[in-house]
Design an enzyme around this catalytic site. Structure first.
Site, PDB file in Angstrom:
ATOM      1  N   ASP A   1      66.168  65.417  59.048  1.00  0.00           N
ATOM      2  CA  ASP A   1      66.922  66.638  58.792  1.00  0.00           C
ATOM      3  C   ASP A   1      66.960  67.009  57.309  1.00  0.00           C
ATOM      4  O   ASP A   1      67.252  66.167  56.447  1.00  0.00           O
ATOM      5  CB  ASP A   1      68.372  66.483  59.285  1.00  0.00           C
ATOM      6  CG  ASP A   1      68.464  66.558  60.800  1.00  0.00           C
ATOM      7  OD1 ASP A   1      67.583  67.164  61.431  1.00  0.00           O
ATOM      8  OD2 ASP A   1      69.444  66.005  61.354  1.00  0.00           O
TER       9      ASP A   1
ATOM     10  N   HIS B   1      63.322  62.425  64.160  1.00  0.00           N
ATOM     11  CA  HIS B   1      63.679  62.689  65.554  1.00  0.00           C
ATOM     12  C   HIS B   1      63.029  63.977  66.038  1.00  0.00           C
ATOM     13  O   HIS B   1      62.548  64.784  65.238  1.00  0.00           O
ATOM     14  CB  HIS B   1      65.203  62.741  65.739  1.00  0.00           C
ATOM     15  CG  HIS B   1      65.882  63.757  64.865  1.00  0.00           C
ATOM     16  ND1 HIS B   1      66.221  63.487  63.554  1.00  0.00           N
ATOM     17  CD2 HIS B   1      66.267  65.027  65.089  1.00  0.00           C
ATOM     18  CE1 HIS B   1      66.802  64.550  63.026  1.00  0.00           C
ATOM     19  NE2 HIS B   1      66.835  65.514  63.930  1.00  0.00           N
TER      20      HIS B   1
ATOM     21  N   ARG C   1      76.056  69.382  65.687  1.00  0.00           N
ATOM     22  CA  ARG C   1      75.814  68.321  64.703  1.00  0.00           C
ATOM     23  C   ARG C   1      76.790  68.432  63.545  1.00  0.00           C
ATOM     24  O   ARG C   1      76.888  69.490  62.922  1.00  0.00           O
ATOM     25  CB  ARG C   1      74.383  68.454  64.172  1.00  0.00           C
ATOM     26  CG  ARG C   1      73.971  67.355  63.233  1.00  0.00           C
ATOM     27  CD  ARG C   1      72.550  67.589  62.745  1.00  0.00           C
ATOM     28  NE  ARG C   1      72.516  68.398  61.529  1.00  0.00           N
ATOM     29  CZ  ARG C   1      71.439  69.044  61.077  1.00  0.00           C
ATOM     30  NH1 ARG C   1      70.315  69.024  61.761  1.00  0.00           N
ATOM     31  NH2 ARG C   1      71.495  69.729  59.960  1.00  0.00           N
TER      32      ARG C   1
HETATM   33 FE   FE2 Z   1      67.117  67.565  63.460  1.00  0.00          FE
END
Ligand code: FE2
Length: 315
Positions: free
Chosen positions: A116, A270, A285
């Protein structure tokens, strides 16, 4: 028998999560932690234990956390560090950091391998993801262990990786990584996700600030390698990325509503598998702030570009 729980040797006997409640999902990554009700009020030693398990297993899962709403999710996540909103998408109303991924809206399907927010220098240290609407079938998330991937490289490739630097950008080649992008996805990417364009140089091998391990830092935000022409860089990217996505370095999670997944964003990549058709899927998230990566030679990552995107160009 040799212990594979490197953290457990320093854990006091009064540990509040018994080892029988830590159910490993594979040798290299992933554990489900049972019989813990997550909240912002957990005792410090339990939070530390969860963090230790996170460092050890890279991603940890908790079923049945249906009591958590956005605020409860953030109160718990805040125990693991400061919350940070997404740098271009922001946070949903009334929250400090929560990013919603809604399959029915643009950008809601994170269906290519990534870590991320690596287009900024101090990208998130961890994320706490909550299953809100889960399809009847499909929509699993897969995580990979990027420390194990580095360990798997033969020594000459480790040395090559140790020296490489890559430019990560949110204005990456979106179309090249998404075979199923919709018009709404492209609009979200053009108008929101890349509203401010970032370019950051990261070492391809990051020294993990808490465990000291070497991890591979790549994923779909990589635009090019420093000092290497793009076509050659693509081959290097594919080679290193193939070690990350090797099945034995991954764990796959079948979501249920109310599940929580927490991952160490410095040691994982991921992907959300886009195999649920038109069914609705929403995950939310909470994101925890990170620090600036350090390479094996001690140099730190640098953001070179942070600029509002030029608009109004003829297509
Ligand atoms: Fe992600």
């Amino acid at each position: 028998m040799a212990s594979v729980h490197s953290v457990s040797s320093s854990t006091p006997p009064s540990r509040s999560i018994p080892s029988s409640d830590v159910v490993r999902l594979s040798a290299r990554i992933g554990a489900e932690i049972r019989n813990v009700r997550l909240s912002g009020d957990l005792p410090n030693d339990l939070v530390k234990e969860i963090n230790d398990l996170l460092l050890q297993h890279r991603v940890v899962f908790f079923r049945g956390q249906d009591h958590l709403d956005d605020a409860g999710q953030e109160r718990f996540a805040k125990r693991l560090g400061d919350l940070v909103p997404h740098p271009t998408v922001g946070a949903i109303k009334g929250t400090a950091s929560i990013l919603e991924l809604d399959s029915a809206r643009g950008g809601g399907r994170a269906d290519s391998w990534h870590t991320d927010v690596t287009f900024v220098d101090a990208y998130p240290r961890a994320a706490v993801l909550r299953g809100v609407v889960i399809p009847e079938f499909g929509g699993d998330t897969i995580w990979s262990n990027t420390a194990a991937a580095y360990q798997d490289l033969p020594a000459p490739l480790q040395r090559l990786a140790d020296e490489l630097w890559a430019v990560h950008s949110n204005a990456y080649d979106y179309a090249a990584t998404r075979s199923r992008a919709t018009d709404a996805d492209r609009k979200h990417f053009d108008e929101v996700f890349t509203g401010t364009v970032y370019e950051t140089e990261h070492p391809v091998v990051r020294v993990h600030p808490e465990t000291g391990e070497r991890t591979l830092l790549l994923g779909h935000f990589v635009q090019r390698f420093a000092g290497i022409r793009k076509a050659d860089g693509q081959k290097l990217f594919d080679l290193f990325q193939s070690y990350i996505t090797a099945p034995e370095n991954t764990v796959r999670w079948r979501w249920k509503t109310g599940d929580i997944a927490i991952w160490d964003n410095r040691a994982t990549q991921h992907i959300a598998v886009n195999d649920y058709g038109d069914q609705h899927r929403i995950v939310r998230r909470a994101t925890i702030d990170g620090d600036v990566p350090v390479g094996v030679d001690g140099r730190t990552s640098v953001t070179r570009v942070k600029a509002p995107k030029a608009v109004g160009r003829a297509a």
